[in-house]
Design a protein around this motif. Structure first.
Motif, mmCIF file in Angstrom:
data_model
loop_
_atom_site.group_PDB
_atom_site.id
_atom_site.type_symbol
_atom_site.label_atom_id
_atom_site.label_comp_id
_atom_site.label_asym_id
_atom_site.label_seq_id
_atom_site.Cartn_x
_atom_site.Cartn_y
_atom_site.Cartn_z
ATOM 1 N N SER A 198 26.670 -46.619 -12.300
ATOM 2 C CA SER A 198 24.960 -46.062 -12.385
ATOM 3 C C SER A 198 24.889 -47.250 -13.242
ATOM 4 C CB SER A 198 24.093 -45.227 -12.610
ATOM 5 O OG SER A 198 23.942 -44.023 -12.150
ATOM 6 N N TYR A 199 25.744 -47.255 -14.153
ATOM 7 C CA TYR A 199 25.930 -48.809 -14.869
ATOM 8 C C TYR A 199 27.024 -49.514 -15.832
ATOM 9 C CZ TYR A 199 20.994 -46.158 -15.219
ATOM 10 O OH TYR A 199 20.168 -45.350 -14.681
ATOM 11 N N VAL A 200 27.445 -50.334 -15.988
ATOM 12 C CA VAL A 200 28.857 -51.007 -16.022
ATOM 13 C C VAL A 200 27.886 -51.368 -18.254
ATOM 14 C CG1 VAL A 200 30.434 -52.838 -15.909
ATOM 15 C CG2 VAL A 200 29.166 -51.395 -14.008
ATOM 16 N N VAL A 201 29.178 -51.217 -19.187
ATOM 17 C CA VAL A 201 29.642 -51.765 -20.084
ATOM 18 C C VAL A 201 30.341 -52.144 -20.466
ATOM 19 C CG1 VAL A 201 29.478 -50.935 -22.516
ATOM 20 C CG2 VAL A 201 28.640 -49.813 -20.362
ATOM 21 N N VAL A 202 30.304 -53.655 -20.701
ATOM 22 C CA VAL A 202 31.012 -54.907 -20.983
ATOM 23 C C VAL A 202 30.687 -54.986 -22.422
ATOM 24 C CG1 VAL A 202 32.351 -56.846 -20.786
ATOM 25 C CG2 VAL A 202 30.761 -55.575 -18.546
ATOM 26 N N GLY A 203 31.943 -55.227 -22.937
ATOM 27 C CA GLY A 203 31.914 -55.762 -24.579
ATOM 28 C C GLY A 203 32.282 -57.049 -25.040
ATOM 29 N N SER A 204 34.430 -56.464 -24.538
ATOM 30 C CA SER A 204 34.533 -57.599 -25.499
ATOM 31 C C SER A 204 34.607 -58.786 -24.976
ATOM 32 C CB SER A 204 36.060 -57.115 -25.169
ATOM 33 O OG SER A 204 36.987 -56.172 -26.501
ATOM 34 N N ALA A 205 34.181 -58.567 -23.417
ATOM 35 C CA ALA A 205 34.828 -59.947 -22.272
ATOM 36 C C ALA A 205 33.798 -61.197 -22.936
ATOM 37 C CB ALA A 205 34.976 -59.464 -20.301
ATOM 38 N N ILE A 206 32.478 -60.202 -23.011
ATOM 39 C CA ILE A 206 30.915 -61.407 -23.644
ATOM 40 C C ILE A 206 31.090 -60.879 -24.847
ATOM 41 C CG2 ILE A 206 28.880 -61.070 -23.144
ATOM 42 C CD1 ILE A 206 28.914 -58.943 -20.885
ATOM 43 N N THR A 207 31.729 -59.959 -26.173
ATOM 44 C CA THR A 207 30.252 -60.613 -27.552
ATOM 45 C C THR A 207 31.589 -60.337 -28.664
ATOM 46 O OG1 THR A 207 30.128 -57.997 -27.553
ATOM 47 C CG2 THR A 207 28.854 -59.760 -27.116
ATOM 48 N N ARG A 208 33.383 -60.409 -27.822
ATOM 49 C CA ARG A 208 34.433 -60.529 -29.145
ATOM 50 C C ARG A 208 35.148 -61.830 -28.619
ATOM 51 N NH1 ARG A 208 37.009 -54.447 -29.736
ATOM 52 N NH2 ARG A 208 37.627 -55.430 -31.692
ATOM 53 N N PRO A 209 34.527 -62.869 -29.182
ATOM 54 C CA PRO A 209 34.970 -64.156 -29.029
ATOM 55 C C PRO A 209 36.634 -64.043 -29.546
ATOM 56 C CG PRO A 209 33.508 -63.971 -31.039
ATOM 57 C CD PRO A 209 33.702 -63.492 -30.512
ATOM 58 N N GLN A 210 36.616 -63.171 -30.508
ATOM 59 C CA GLN A 210 38.171 -63.077 -30.993
ATOM 60 C C GLN A 210 39.239 -62.996 -30.095
ATOM 61 O OE1 GLN A 210 36.723 -61.926 -32.215
ATOM 62 N NE2 GLN A 210 37.322 -59.391 -33.028
ATOM 63 N N LEU A 211 39.253 -61.681 -29.412
ATOM 64 C CA LEU A 211 40.045 -61.066 -28.405
ATOM 65 C C LEU A 211 39.916 -62.599 -26.968
ATOM 66 C CD1 LEU A 211 38.629 -57.525 -28.100
ATOM 67 C CD2 LEU A 211 40.878 -58.785 -29.671
ATOM 68 N N ILE A 212 38.483 -62.560 -26.604
ATOM 69 C CA ILE A 212 38.556 -63.759 -25.452
ATOM 70 C C ILE A 212 39.047 -64.434 -25.874
ATOM 71 C CG2 ILE A 212 37.097 -65.435 -23.972
ATOM 72 C CD1 ILE A 212 34.553 -63.337 -25.167
ATOM 73 N N THR A 213 39.371 -65.513 -26.674
ATOM 74 C CA THR A 213 40.741 -66.910 -27.419
ATOM 75 C C THR A 213 41.590 -66.133 -27.297
ATOM 76 O OG1 THR A 213 38.604 -67.602 -28.466
ATOM 77 C CG2 THR A 213 40.727 -68.435 -29.188
ATOM 78 N N ALA A 214 41.903 -64.764 -27.652
ATOM 79 C CA ALA A 214 43.496 -64.391 -27.860
ATOM 80 C C ALA A 214 43.727 -64.526 -26.424
ATOM 81 C CB ALA A 214 43.259 -62.891 -27.924
ATOM 82 N N ARG A 215 42.901 -64.428 -25.287
ATOM 83 C CA ARG A 215 43.464 -64.097 -23.265
ATOM 84 C C ARG A 215 43.888 -65.167 -22.754
ATOM 85 N NH1 ARG A 215 42.362 -58.936 -20.794
ATOM 86 N NH2 ARG A 215 41.850 -60.552 -19.217
ATOM 87 N N TYR A 216 42.780 -66.358 -23.678
ATOM 88 C CA TYR A 216 43.438 -68.093 -23.686
ATOM 89 C C TYR A 216 45.100 -68.377 -23.891
ATOM 90 C CZ TYR A 216 38.848 -68.635 -20.987
ATOM 91 O OH TYR A 216 37.577 -68.372 -20.314
ATOM 92 N N VAL A 217 44.839 -67.939 -25.048
ATOM 93 C CA VAL A 217 45.701 -68.659 -25.873
ATOM 94 C C VAL A 217 47.096 -67.668 -25.832
ATOM 95 C CG1 VAL A 217 47.196 -68.325 -27.921
ATOM 96 C CG2 VAL A 217 44.968 -68.773 -28.287
ATOM 97 N N SER A 218 47.345 -66.073 -25.227
ATOM 98 C CA SER A 218 48.406 -65.967 -24.436
ATOM 99 C C SER A 218 48.777 -66.117 -23.012
ATOM 100 C CB SER A 218 48.028 -64.274 -24.215
ATOM 101 O OG SER A 218 49.106 -63.685 -23.857
ATOM 102 N N ALA A 219 47.895 -66.483 -21.820
ATOM 103 C CA ALA A 219 47.940 -67.602 -20.807
ATOM 104 C C ALA A 219 48.073 -68.310 -21.087
ATOM 105 C CB ALA A 219 46.773 -66.918 -19.956
ATOM 106 N N LEU A 220 48.436 -69.326 -22.090
ATOM 107 C CA LEU A 220 48.582 -70.840 -22.496
ATOM 108 C C LEU A 220 50.291 -70.054 -22.828
ATOM 109 C CD1 LEU A 220 46.017 -72.677 -23.533
ATOM 110 C CD2 LEU A 220 46.493 -72.745 -21.042
ATOM 111 N N ARG A 221 50.183 -69.698 -23.122
ATOM 112 C CA ARG A 221 51.878 -69.679 -24.157
ATOM 113 C C ARG A 221 52.786 -68.994 -23.082
ATOM 114 N NH1 ARG A 221 50.332 -66.579 -30.045
ATOM 115 N NH2 ARG A 221 49.442 -68.891 -30.785
#
Length: 223
Positions: A198-221
């Motif tokens: 009925s509903y979808v909760v999204v947190g880290s992918a929207i409101t936690r920039p340190q985790l979002i950044t970490a995913r990009y950094v990991s992908a680049l490495r």
């Protein structure tokens, strides 16, 4: 009490733990305002200060919880009646709490659910298995979320959303099911609705920039 949200859609989790850069001040209230301006139908947040601030900032339902470390316990999300009382007093529309089958939780949590209901708040049960979801409905939870799948030792351990559990719950219970946990892309969110949420909760992918950044950094490495 499960008609709080007027339609299906996205609930954005605006949370920052004490050790995180965005903790404190009005950061989460601003996150919530930005999310609602873009179409979020609800907000999920942690702690009385952010519940109060966000309730002042937006006019959509707020799911409140309090994360608290209890010595010798694995129960972290709204563990006791003390936290439920604080969340209700802060005027959250929905109280989110752990309804997993650990440490006799399914026996003690009934009083927490009853208190929330007696004081006008609905309850979202954060569960990790189908059996816990069925128990949560029996205990009177108004919403059931897949939040804790992968966070209990006996639940499915994976890095992607637990769509299997989501589908099972949607077929087995009569209360709204909320997809939450490891939803990183709009495609994941759409799949959750298509699976029956009925509903979808999204947190880290929207409101936690340190985790979002970490995913990009990991992908680049590791490219």
């Amino acid at each position: 009490m499960n008609d709080i949200f007027p339609k299906q859609g996205l609930i954005v989790s605006c949370q920052a733990l004490e050790q995180e850069p965005l903790h404190g001040g009005d950061a989460m209230a601003k996150m919530a305002r930005a999310a609602v301006s873009a179409g979020a139908i609800g907000i999920r947040t942690n702690g009385v200060p952010d519940i109060v601030a966000i309730k002042r900032e937006v006019d959509v339902p707020v799911i409140g919880l309090i994360k608290r470390d209890m010595p010798g316990s694995a129960i972290f999300i709204t563990p006791t009646l003390e936290e439920v009382k604080a969340i209700v007093a802060a005027k959250a529309d929905i109280v989110a709490l752990d309804v997993t089958n650990r440490e006799g939780r399914l026996e003690t949590v009934k009083a927490l659910i009853e208190y929330a209901h007696e004081h006008g708040a609905a309850v979202m049960a954060d569960i990790s298995t189908l059996e816990e979801g069925l128990a949560a409905e029996e205990l009177g939870a108004d919403f059931i979320g897949t939040t804790l799948s992968g966070y209990t030792p006996y639940s499915t351990q994976q890095e992607t959303p637990d769509f299997e559990l989501l589908g099972q719950l949607c077929k087995a219970v009569n209360v709204p099911v909320v997809a939450e946990g490891r939803i990183w892309t709009p495609e994941d969110a759409a799949k959750a609705l298509n699976t029956g949420a009925s509903y979808v909760v999204v947190g880290s992918a929207i409101t936690r920039p340190q985790l979002i950044t970490a995913r990009y950094v990991s992908a680049l490495r590791t490219r």
